[in-house]
Motif scaffolding. Structure first.
Motif, PDB file in Angstrom:
ATOM      1  N   PRO A 102       0.019   2.327   3.144  1.00  0.00           N
ATOM      2  CA  PRO A 102       1.261   2.909   2.624  1.00  0.00           C
ATOM      3  C   PRO A 102       2.404   1.900   2.608  1.00  0.00           C
ATOM      4  N   ILE A 103       3.198   1.977   1.563  1.00  0.00           N
ATOM      5  CA  ILE A 103       4.386   1.138   1.454  1.00  0.00           C
ATOM      6  C   ILE A 103       5.482   1.778   2.302  1.00  0.00           C
ATOM      7  N   ALA A 104       6.121   0.946   3.112  1.00  0.00           N
ATOM      8  CA  ALA A 104       7.107   1.440   4.073  1.00  0.00           C
ATOM      9  C   ALA A 104       8.303   2.123   3.400  1.00  0.00           C
ATOM     10  N   SER A 105       8.866   1.525   2.373  1.00  0.00           N
ATOM     11  CA  SER A 105      10.054   2.079   1.697  1.00  0.00           C
ATOM     12  C   SER A 105       9.871   1.988   0.183  1.00  0.00           C
ATOM     13  N   PRO A 106       9.060   2.879  -0.403  1.00  0.00           N
ATOM     14  CA  PRO A 106       8.787   2.786  -1.835  1.00  0.00           C
ATOM     15  C   PRO A 106      10.023   2.780  -2.716  1.00  0.00           C
ATOM     16  N   ALA A 107      11.041   3.533  -2.357  1.00  0.00           N
ATOM     17  CA  ALA A 107      12.247   3.611  -3.184  1.00  0.00           C
ATOM     18  C   ALA A 107      12.954   2.267  -3.293  1.00  0.00           C
ATOM     19  N   ASN A 108      12.759   1.388  -2.309  1.00  0.00           N
ATOM     20  CA  ASN A 108      13.387   0.064  -2.338  1.00  0.00           C
ATOM     21  C   ASN A 108      12.589  -0.959  -3.126  1.00  0.00           C
ATOM     22  N   ALA A 130      -8.364  -9.161  -0.456  1.00  0.00           N
ATOM     23  CA  ALA A 130      -8.899 -10.174   0.461  1.00  0.00           C
ATOM     24  C   ALA A 130      -8.935 -11.524  -0.247  1.00  0.00           C
ATOM     25  N   ASP A 131      -8.776 -12.608   0.518  1.00  0.00           N
ATOM     26  CA  ASP A 131      -8.831 -13.949  -0.059  1.00  0.00           C
ATOM     27  C   ASP A 131     -10.278 -14.315  -0.413  1.00  0.00           C
ATOM     28  N   SER A 132     -10.486 -15.522  -0.896  1.00  0.00           N
ATOM     29  CA  SER A 132     -11.813 -15.949  -1.353  1.00  0.00           C
ATOM     30  C   SER A 132     -12.846 -15.974  -0.231  1.00  0.00           C
ATOM     31  N   GLU A 133     -12.386 -15.984   1.012  1.00  0.00           N
ATOM     32  CA  GLU A 133     -13.306 -15.958   2.154  1.00  0.00           C
ATOM     33  C   GLU A 133     -13.497 -14.537   2.695  1.00  0.00           C
ATOM     34  N   GLY A 134     -12.889 -13.560   2.032  1.00  0.00           N
ATOM     35  CA  GLY A 134     -13.044 -12.169   2.439  1.00  0.00           C
ATOM     36  C   GLY A 134     -12.080 -11.703   3.501  1.00  0.00           C
ATOM     37  N   HIS A 135     -11.037 -12.483   3.769  1.00  0.00           N
ATOM     38  CA  HIS A 135     -10.061 -12.129   4.803  1.00  0.00           C
ATOM     39  C   HIS A 135      -8.815 -11.511   4.187  1.00  0.00           C
ATOM     40  N   PHE A 136      -8.363 -10.442   4.817  1.00  0.00           N
ATOM     41  CA  PHE A 136      -7.082  -9.857   4.431  1.00  0.00           C
ATOM     42  C   PHE A 136      -5.982 -10.646   5.129  1.00  0.00           C
ATOM     43  N   PRO A 137      -4.726 -10.543   4.680  1.00  0.00           N
ATOM     44  CA  PRO A 137      -3.659 -11.382   5.252  1.00  0.00           C
ATOM     45  C   PRO A 137      -3.578 -11.347   6.778  1.00  0.00           C
ATOM     46  N   TRP A 138      -3.749 -10.202   7.391  1.00  0.00           N
ATOM     47  CA  TRP A 138      -3.645 -10.087   8.845  1.00  0.00           C
ATOM     48  C   TRP A 138      -4.873 -10.638   9.566  1.00  0.00           C
ATOM     49  N   GLU A 139      -5.928 -10.981   8.820  1.00  0.00           N
ATOM     50  CA  GLU A 139      -7.136 -11.555   9.413  1.00  0.00           C
ATOM     51  C   GLU A 139      -7.181 -13.075   9.285  1.00  0.00           C
ATOM     52  N   GLN A 140      -6.252 -13.648   8.544  1.00  0.00           N
ATOM     53  CA  GLN A 140      -6.235 -15.082   8.318  1.00  0.00           C
ATOM     54  C   GLN A 140      -5.696 -15.803   9.550  1.00  0.00           C
ATOM     55  N   ALA A 141      -6.201 -17.009   9.793  1.00  0.00           N
ATOM     56  CA  ALA A 141      -5.735 -17.800  10.934  1.00  0.00           C
ATOM     57  C   ALA A 141      -4.224 -17.996  10.856  1.00  0.00           C
ATOM     58  N   LEU A 154       1.555  -1.996   8.479  1.00  0.00           N
ATOM     59  CA  LEU A 154       0.213  -2.064   9.040  1.00  0.00           C
ATOM     60  C   LEU A 154       0.108  -1.144  10.242  1.00  0.00           C
ATOM     61  N   PRO A 155      -1.072  -0.577  10.459  1.00  0.00           N
ATOM     62  CA  PRO A 155      -1.274   0.231  11.663  1.00  0.00           C
ATOM     63  C   PRO A 155      -1.007  -0.610  12.911  1.00  0.00           C
ATOM     64  N   ASN A 156      -0.649   0.046  13.991  1.00  0.00           N
ATOM     65  CA  ASN A 156      -0.290  -0.648  15.236  1.00  0.00           C
ATOM     66  C   ASN A 156      -1.382  -1.563  15.763  1.00  0.00           C
ATOM     67  N   ARG A 157      -2.632  -1.286  15.441  1.00  0.00           N
ATOM     68  CA  ARG A 157      -3.702  -2.122  15.975  1.00  0.00           C
ATOM     69  C   ARG A 157      -3.694  -3.530  15.390  1.00  0.00           C
ATOM     70  N   HIS A 159      -1.397  -6.753  14.694  1.00  0.00           N
ATOM     71  CA  HIS A 159      -0.135  -7.275  15.219  1.00  0.00           C
ATOM     72  C   HIS A 159       0.751  -7.894  14.157  1.00  0.00           C
ATOM     73  N   TYR A 160       0.215  -8.211  13.003  1.00  0.00           N
ATOM     74  CA  TYR A 160       0.986  -8.929  12.000  1.00  0.00           C
ATOM     75  C   TYR A 160       1.445  -7.998  10.876  1.00  0.00           C
ATOM     76  N   CYS A 161       2.703  -7.974  10.599  1.00  0.00           N
ATOM     77  CA  CYS A 161       3.226  -7.366   9.378  1.00  0.00           C
ATOM     78  C   CYS A 161       4.704  -7.680   9.290  1.00  0.00           C
ATOM     79  N   GLN A 162       5.101  -8.123   8.129  1.00  0.00           N
ATOM     80  CA  GLN A 162       6.506  -8.318   7.859  1.00  0.00           C
ATOM     81  C   GLN A 162       6.836  -7.505   6.626  1.00  0.00           C
ATOM     82  N   GLU A 163       7.893  -6.766   6.705  1.00  0.00           N
ATOM     83  CA  GLU A 163       8.289  -5.987   5.548  1.00  0.00           C
ATOM     84  C   GLU A 163       9.142  -6.878   4.661  1.00  0.00           C
ATOM     85  N   HIS A 164       8.744  -7.009   3.407  1.00  0.00           N
ATOM     86  CA  HIS A 164       9.453  -7.858   2.464  1.00  0.00           C
ATOM     87  C   HIS A 164      10.200  -6.999   1.462  1.00  0.00           C
TER      88      HIS A 164
END
Length: 168
Positions: A102-108, A130-141, A154-157, A159-164
């Motif tokens: 889900p998008i945090a603030s769709p109206a924005n 997913a990137d070419s190696e099959g990783h989603f952004p939060w799974e990338q090194a 992102l769900p609490n489990r 740790h990575y998410c920045q709202e842009h």
């Protein structure tokens, strides 16, 4: 791509979107990438039209416009046939491994959808690829939020998410 940039008034552009929704069931708005003082924002595209059926709109970021249209149109056709997208579902569409959140603030973010639906609550999901190696952004090194900005929460489990927020 930009109807207003090509001479339409805002009212004409919104009428065009409404016409596409009535003819096809949805419309797609593409937002060109930009560079400003706050950084680089890749292009993104999103649907408008599913809100009238109490379904979430869909956004995809960081893909070429033609590919984004292909993904959104395939999803729209699936929705017409009964596909119901919910958070955390995985699908392969147009060769992309997608995960929906889900998008945090769709109206924005979905400004044209906001203009079309005015006072209605808009819900939206981001189709994260997913990137070419099959990783989603939060799974990338090293999380790559420049290529694919996340407008989602992102769900609490995870740790990575920045709202842009896109540039105005």
């Amino acid at each position: 791509m930009c109807t207003i940039c090509n001479g339409m008034t805002e009212e004409q552009s919104l009428a065009n979107v409404r016409d596409q929704i009535s003819r096809f069931g949805w419309s797609i708005t593409a937002v060109e990438g930009a560079v400003d003082d706050e950084g680089v924002f890749p292009a993104f595209a999103y649907s408008i039209g599913f809100t009238r059926h109490r379904l979430p709109e869909i956004l995809i970021s960081g893909r070429p416009t033609e590919e984004a249209y292909q993904v959104l149109n395939q999803l729209g056709n699936g929705i017409k046939r009964g596909l119901r997208l919910v958070p955390e579902v995985r699908l392969t569409i147009a060769g992309l491994n997608l995960f929906f959140l889900p998008i945090a603030s769709p109206a924005n973010v979905l400004l044209t959808a906001g203009a079309v639906y005015q006072n209605r609550q808009i819900e939206a999901l981001q189709a994260i690829w997913a990137d070419s190696e099959g990783h989603f952004p939060w799974e990338q090194a090293i999380p790559d939020d420049l290529t694919q900005p996340l407008f989602c929460q992102l769900p609490n489990r995870w740790h990575y998410c920045q709202e842009h927020q896109p540039p105005e």
